[in-house]
Design a protein around this motif. Sequence first.
Motif, PDB file in Angstrom:
ATOM      1  N   GLU A 332      18.773  -5.461  16.276  1.00  0.00           N
ATOM      2  CA  GLU A 332      17.343  -5.683  16.468  1.00  0.00           C
ATOM      3  C   GLU A 332      16.533  -4.590  15.785  1.00  0.00           C
ATOM      4  O   GLU A 332      15.483  -4.862  15.175  1.00  0.00           O
ATOM      5  CB  GLU A 332      17.017  -5.718  17.963  1.00  0.00           C
ATOM      6  N   GLU A 333      17.009  -3.353  15.860  1.00  0.00           N
ATOM      7  CA  GLU A 333      16.307  -2.248  15.215  1.00  0.00           C
ATOM      8  C   GLU A 333      16.252  -2.447  13.701  1.00  0.00           C
ATOM      9  O   GLU A 333      15.234  -2.174  13.055  1.00  0.00           O
ATOM     10  CB  GLU A 333      17.008  -0.928  15.537  1.00  0.00           C
ATOM     11  N   MET A 336      13.533  -4.892  12.856  1.00  0.00           N
ATOM     12  CA  MET A 336      12.215  -4.277  13.007  1.00  0.00           C
ATOM     13  C   MET A 336      11.914  -3.313  11.867  1.00  0.00           C
ATOM     14  O   MET A 336      10.783  -3.230  11.391  1.00  0.00           O
ATOM     15  CB  MET A 336      12.137  -3.548  14.357  1.00  0.00           C
ATOM     16  N   ASP A 339      10.803  -5.257   8.894  1.00  0.00           N
ATOM     17  CA  ASP A 339       9.402  -5.694   9.088  1.00  0.00           C
ATOM     18  C   ASP A 339       8.434  -4.543   8.824  1.00  0.00           C
ATOM     19  O   ASP A 339       7.402  -4.717   8.164  1.00  0.00           O
ATOM     20  CB  ASP A 339       9.203  -6.195  10.525  1.00  0.00           C
ATOM     21  N   ALA A 340       8.760  -3.365   9.353  1.00  0.00           N
ATOM     22  CA  ALA A 340       7.861  -2.219   9.213  1.00  0.00           C
ATOM     23  C   ALA A 340       7.754  -1.780   7.751  1.00  0.00           C
ATOM     24  O   ALA A 340       6.652  -1.457   7.278  1.00  0.00           O
ATOM     25  CB  ALA A 340       8.360  -1.060  10.074  1.00  0.00           C
ATOM     26  N   ASP A 359       3.009  -4.722  15.752  1.00  0.00           N
ATOM     27  CA  ASP A 359       3.547  -6.073  15.648  1.00  0.00           C
ATOM     28  C   ASP A 359       3.869  -6.511  17.066  1.00  0.00           C
ATOM     29  O   ASP A 359       4.729  -5.922  17.728  1.00  0.00           O
ATOM     30  CB  ASP A 359       4.802  -6.116  14.768  1.00  0.00           C
ATOM     31  N   TRP A 362       7.573  -7.093  18.218  1.00  0.00           N
ATOM     32  CA  TRP A 362       8.600  -6.055  18.247  1.00  0.00           C
ATOM     33  C   TRP A 362       9.075  -5.779  19.672  1.00  0.00           C
ATOM     34  O   TRP A 362       8.317  -5.883  20.635  1.00  0.00           O
ATOM     35  CB  TRP A 362       8.065  -4.776  17.620  1.00  0.00           C
ATOM     36  N   HIS A 363      10.337  -5.399  19.782  1.00  0.00           N
ATOM     37  CA  HIS A 363      10.971  -5.160  21.073  1.00  0.00           C
ATOM     38  C   HIS A 363      10.427  -3.877  21.695  1.00  0.00           C
ATOM     39  O   HIS A 363      10.438  -2.815  21.082  1.00  0.00           O
ATOM     40  CB  HIS A 363      12.487  -5.038  20.867  1.00  0.00           C
ATOM     41  N   VAL A 367      10.565   0.474  20.075  1.00  0.00           N
ATOM     42  CA  VAL A 367       9.447   0.983  19.281  1.00  0.00           C
ATOM     43  C   VAL A 367       9.528   2.499  19.079  1.00  0.00           C
ATOM     44  O   VAL A 367       9.101   3.032  18.053  1.00  0.00           O
ATOM     45  CB  VAL A 367       8.086   0.579  19.894  1.00  0.00           C
ATOM     46  N   LEU A 370      11.917   3.109  16.196  1.00  0.00           N
ATOM     47  CA  LEU A 370      11.267   2.746  14.934  1.00  0.00           C
ATOM     48  C   LEU A 370      10.232   3.806  14.537  1.00  0.00           C
ATOM     49  O   LEU A 370      10.125   4.176  13.362  1.00  0.00           O
ATOM     50  CB  LEU A 370      10.598   1.376  15.065  1.00  0.00           C
ATOM     51  N   THR A 386       3.497  -2.510  20.319  1.00  0.00           N
ATOM     52  CA  THR A 386       3.889  -3.901  20.484  1.00  0.00           C
ATOM     53  C   THR A 386       3.198  -4.444  21.732  1.00  0.00           C
ATOM     54  O   THR A 386       2.523  -3.712  22.459  1.00  0.00           O
ATOM     55  CB  THR A 386       5.416  -4.041  20.599  1.00  0.00           C
TER      56      THR A 386
END
Length: 575
Positions: A332-333, A336, A339-340, A359, A362-363, A367, A370, A386
């Motif tokens: 998942e990271e 993300m 996306d970032a 976003d 995002w989980h 965050v 990230l 998020t």
Amino acid sequence: MDNIIKRRPLSSFNNNISLPDTLHPVIKRVLAARDINDVSELDYGLQNLLPYSLLLGIDKAVNLLYEALSKQARILIVADYDADGATSCALAIKALRQMGAKNVGFLVPNREKHGYGLTPEIVKLALTGLVPDLLITVDNGISSINGVEIAKQHGMRVLITDHHLPGENLPKADAIVNPKQNGDNFPSKNLCGVGVIFYVMMALRARLRDNGWFTNQSEPNLANFLDLVALGTVADVVTLDYNNRILVAQGLRRIRADRCCPGIRALVQVCEREQKTLVASDLGFYLGPRINAAGRMDDMSHGIACLLSENDFNGREHAQLLQTFNQERRLEEAKMQVDALEMLDTLGTIESMGLCLLDEKWHQGLVGILAARIKDRLHRPVIIFTYDKENKIRGSGRSVQGVHIRDVIDTIATQHPGMVTYFGGHAMAAGLTIPRSQFEAFQQAFDEEIRKYLSADDLQGVIFSDGTLSGADFNLDLAKQLKMLTPWGHNFPEPIFDGEFELVARRVLKNKHLKMQVRPLDGGPQLDVIAFNIVDTSWPLNVSRLKMAYKLDINVFRGLTNLQLMANSVVVNYD
């Protein structure tokens, strides 16, 4: 942009006559650069720990706990959902049970449902069962004004143990132990949550001992819990001052000697680390993330259950579940992060000194990670937001040296009433909740505030080096001495060296890591190098020499142990 390599100052080295000549000259240089002026500062015996009596509120805390034990009161521990919170909770439960408590439970907030700390929602959840007589927070609570008020209204007594920065107003708890509160004379302000509760348990045991409590039952050896203290301290990335290094060193000694709890033993095995030579970085980069993955991807009760395991079978079961959570976290990271990076590409040149990204898909649990990744990439404070709930968004921020991000958010909240709903944290990391409608305004306010602390020249990565090594210094014995000398960690960093090398050979592993063979330009052996997350796609065709910042590392492969260099930075285009 390449990192700048700066040499650590050695102003005290020439006058450093208290370090014995038996120490390797490189080790003496490394220690001097970290203001270690006497070999006694490497004595990590427990007798050198600061006394618990210096903590403000410790007597009130012990009074509460002594009364609760005497009456066999119902005790509920409210923990944070990170590794520090999990280790704090497990230590408190184990210690209280060994001191005779029969009614000890725990509650840990769900990140998405309840938010952080002793919130009113968590108090209401505690009321659904048998109402606790004493509520103890570990690694949280110093900002839980409303939660404490509601708990008190329902007849609970409240003990807060925390290490986060207090706000202007404190909750009206029955006792507070936090080395950062005003008026506290405890010299080390760097205890993490598990360190604070360990000190509280030491003070409680002393009171019980003085009152003859252990006449009819065995007295617990609290040193047996130092494996938990070491794990929580390193995972929470607090400064490893002398007091914290004692706690971590003692915990590591017990883990290496296999005198640790089954959960930590199982985590070491799942992480495929060598238990007999485990070091602080193993706790920070392997065990800690797996505990944290429970709170990020599901529920931290799984992490606490692992640490409370009473046998190896249960420990392995829980550790394997944490491993699964960590694998899910990585996937998942990675999404993300893609996306970032696409978002950053769309923005083009990043003008902001303080960067905020949002976003709403995002989980929530990721965050913070990230934010750390983007901060490391752009060398500036970053907050990743998020969706939270009820038209609010939740952010997690990471900062750089010289910018106290929690104080920055505090300033914004003071100057712009209504912009920030909630915030808390440290110098280098903070969390907050704001109305969704305030995001753009907060973005601007954050950037403006950061500009007071940073200039354009600050937006470049800096690697601090302990200097060059001679050809004779590239040996396995020195690497082992450095590795086992002391716990290395935040603000007491593992040594990094720099130098120029002839490039003998290179190849890319898994499309993202660089494996090289090099030879020092001023003479020395051929050396293996591993450079994680560095590739050679932008290099010129005929590279014959390079500059590197690196650590001396030990590589164990197929039963063979060899020296290798772990590169932090590689530069090929230089004069």
